[in-house]
Structures are given as C-alpha cells and as structure tokens.
Design a protein around this motif. Sequence first.
Motif, PDB file in Angstrom:
ATOM      1  N   ASP A 144       0.824  -1.213   0.000  1.00  0.00           N
ATOM      2  CA  ASP A 144       0.000   0.000   0.000  1.00  0.00           C
ATOM      3  C   ASP A 144       0.855   1.259   0.000  1.00  0.00           C
ATOM      4  O   ASP A 144       0.525   2.242  -0.680  1.00  0.00           O
ATOM      5  CB  ASP A 144      -0.946   0.004   1.211  1.00  0.00           C
ATOM      6  CG  ASP A 144      -2.178  -0.863   0.950  1.00  0.00           C
ATOM      7  OD1 ASP A 144      -2.431  -1.166  -0.234  1.00  0.00           O
ATOM      8  OD2 ASP A 144      -2.855  -1.243   1.926  1.00  0.00           O
ATOM      9  N   GLN A 148       0.900   4.110  -2.945  1.00  0.00           N
ATOM     10  CA  GLN A 148       0.704   5.533  -2.631  1.00  0.00           C
ATOM     11  C   GLN A 148       1.818   6.377  -3.255  1.00  0.00           C
ATOM     12  O   GLN A 148       1.562   7.408  -3.860  1.00  0.00           O
ATOM     13  CB  GLN A 148       0.688   5.701  -1.121  1.00  0.00           C
ATOM     14  CG  GLN A 148      -0.048   6.930  -0.675  1.00  0.00           C
ATOM     15  CD  GLN A 148      -0.209   6.963   0.846  1.00  0.00           C
ATOM     16  OE1 GLN A 148       0.418   6.178   1.572  1.00  0.00           O
ATOM     17  NE2 GLN A 148      -1.033   7.864   1.332  1.00  0.00           N
ATOM     18  N   THR A 152       1.521   9.123  -6.295  1.00  0.00           N
ATOM     19  CA  THR A 152       2.057  10.484  -6.163  1.00  0.00           C
ATOM     20  C   THR A 152       2.967  10.794  -7.354  1.00  0.00           C
ATOM     21  O   THR A 152       2.918  11.891  -7.919  1.00  0.00           O
ATOM     22  CB  THR A 152       2.832  10.635  -4.843  1.00  0.00           C
ATOM     23  OG1 THR A 152       1.952  10.295  -3.769  1.00  0.00           O
ATOM     24  CG2 THR A 152       3.354  12.044  -4.646  1.00  0.00           C
ATOM     25  N   SER A 215      -6.062   5.483  -8.950  1.00  0.00           N
ATOM     26  CA  SER A 215      -6.494   4.656  -7.829  1.00  0.00           C
ATOM     27  C   SER A 215      -7.145   3.359  -8.327  1.00  0.00           C
ATOM     28  O   SER A 215      -6.915   2.281  -7.778  1.00  0.00           O
ATOM     29  CB  SER A 215      -7.427   5.515  -6.980  1.00  0.00           C
ATOM     30  OG  SER A 215      -8.298   4.737  -6.280  1.00  0.00           O
TER      31      SER A 215
END
Lengths: 231, 211
Positions: A144, A148, A152, A215
């Motif tokens: 995870d 992330q 970004t 996402s």
Amino acid sequence: MASTMLRTSALRSTIRATPTVASKRARLAGVSFVRGKATLPDLPYDYGALEPAINGKIMELHHSKHHNTYVTSYNQAIEKLQEAQQAQDIAGQIALKPLINFHGGGHINHTLFWENLAPKNQGGGEPPSGSLSKAIDGSFGSLDAMKQKFNTALAGIQGSGWAWLVQDTQTGSISIKTYANQDPVVGQFRPILGIDAWEHAYYLQYQNRKAEYFSAVWDVVNWKAAEKRFK
Amino acid sequence: MACNLTPLISPQALEPHISAQIMTLHHTKHHQTYITNLNAALGKLSTAVSTSDITTQVALQPAIRFNAGGHINHSLFWLNLSPPSSPDAKSSAAPQLTSAINKKWGDMETFKSAFNTQLLGIQGSGWGWLVKEEGKNDLRIMTTKDQDPVVEAGLVPVFGVDMWEHAYYLQYNNVKADYVKEIWSVINWKVAEERFLGAQKNAFGMLKASM
C-alpha cells in the motif's frame, strides 16, 4: 493459467522482430539489410475485460489506434534509418533518433503495459508474492505504501508520460521512476510495472479526474507479469 | 495576490469545431487546476522568501513554471479563439499579420500547412505558437513542451494552439489531424492582429486583469 502464459509470451515476442514479410520484401528489392517489422500485439484479454477500472472504448482506441500508430511510425522510421545507413548518411541516421525513441518507446511501453494488466478474473489486482513482494516490503514498507508513492509519482508528471516500478540492474534494488512522453525504460533500469499517464489512457472515462484512474488501475494490475520481469 | 479564472463567454461558442463539453472541462477544471496550484506554489514561495529559505525557493521553481505556464497559455488561448460565425474568425480581420504571413510563407494555406505539421510533430503534450520578435515584423512557428510558456524576452505570442490531449480527445479521440484542421475555423484573427502589432507586455495584459 497455461493459456495466459502462452498469450503473454506471444505478446512479448512482438517486441522482437518478426522477419517473414519484411525480409521477403527486402530480398525482392535486393536490399542487403534484412530485418523484421514490428507488429501490433494482440491483447491477452477483451477490450471490455478491464471494466470498470478502464472502459472498453478506451482500451479499443488505445490499442487499435494509439499503439498501432506507434508501431506504424516506428517501422517507417526504421525504414528511413536503413536508407540512411545504406547511403552512409550519418547525420541522417542521428536525426532519426528522436522518432525512433518516441515511436519505438511507444511500442515497447504499450506492449509491457498490456502485459502488466489483467482482468480481475485472470488475477488482476491480486497482490504480488515471492521475491518481488519481499523487495516491495523491503523498499517501501508495504504494498500500500508503494502504491501511494507510485500514485504520487503519476500525479506529479507534468505533461504526458509514464510511471514505472523499475529494478536497478547494477544493485538489484527497486524504485519508482517517471519517464516523459514515450521514453522507454532502458539502460541501467529494468521495467517491472508501468502505468500510462497520458491523457488518452483515461480521459474518455475519467476526464480531468486522473487521481481516480490512478487509484482504480491497481484493480487490474497483473502482478504475475511483474514478478516474471523481476530478477 | 491570487490569480483567478476569467469566465468564458459561452462554452458552446466554438461549436461544432470544439464541443461545449471540452470547453467546460478545459476551462473550469484544467485551467482552474493550474491556477489553484499556481496560487499554492506562490504562497509557499512567499513564505520561503520571508524566511530566507533559498533551497525551498529553488525547489518550487518547476511547480511555478508548470502551473504559471498553464495559466498563461490557457489565458492566451481563450482570447485567441473566436466563434466561427464572427468576422474575427476570418483572416481578413488581420490585414497586417496576413501580409507578414504571405511574405514569410508565400500564402496563408502554406503557412497553415507548416503550422499543422509542427503541431502534429509534438511528441507528448505541448503547444504550437505563431511568434513575433518584438520590434520586427518577422514571424516564426514554435512549439513548446508541456506547459512551457513563450515568455523569453522580446517574443510575442501571436496565437497558440493547445495540443494536450484534453484539448480535443472527447471530440476527436486519436484523430488529432482533424482537430488541427478544425481549429482554423475558430482562430481569432482580430486578437492575433492586435498581438502582432503590439509588444510582449500587451499580449500578457490579461494576466494582470486576472489577479
């Protein structure tokens, strides 16, 4: 599983030259440089198979139009390169470099991309295992946390480009890198997993809401393909 | 002092050449995001200046260039577009510019074709510009990558065409050659003439108005 692997290896082989047609033509024309032409690989799943993460219309245009244009334009550039080589025109050869990088890069990137995506019922979104999973945990703390950081990086691309999980061929370590336009992952780094951040990759479905695409795309990431690339 | 989004006359105004859906998203979402991110970066810069934090000032430069570039480019773009039925959308609204174009390229069609070739050759996101050197009537076609603006000293952007995919994708998909062909029906030649006859600071005058 077996059929998936077969399709996957067929996909990969399209990056290598397929010599038949072009070499026949080369012989007919009396050309001494024999090489194959790049061809558009078949997708190992249907255009609609990645829905709802990526809709069928996007996949169809992305594969049959965008990727195909890279293939066609790459072949044209290589033909010109061969002419320049035959004419011993060094300046002409060098001048073709940007076109070869862009269209050859587009062909490589998309071929890797199709392969590192999969419908959910073919393992899309299932987390990695084995040595790649260990490397991700070791470098990023968790999957995870890696996702992330990856998102970004994707969001920070200024213009068109790609984000890649790459492996340093010298140290073996993995990291996230972004590449502009169609610059491919070559040289010191090995591509493990790539996500296309060009607007054509998501715009028909997500418009300006690219964070939603970044996402959702993890639901259709084929970690099995990434594992095979990781050494 | 923050930048604000200047309203468009109407998102339908450029139809059928650029759809209202594209214009609405392009203006209220994409342009707005550049402004929002520019204001955020300028706020951070202001703090970094007041605390004499030089490294942060330098680190903010790419975000300022990208987002300010996005704001500048789109501000120029909206103004250099015109509803197709307006007399401003005809090159006759730009007599002196037309004459300079004819001098440089021979005729308008040759110029448009040269401009389109440059637009279609952009590898990735970017813009095509017709540019004049300040104080000279000489013109040239330039492309800039991503949101790099034409702000070099002495260069006057006469008009620009956005070649980011968000500028045409919902209507033209991958067929960007059609977008590039259609854009000529909505170029605002009156504005182009004014910029051609003016200095760089005149072309950028609307940026002050957006503050």
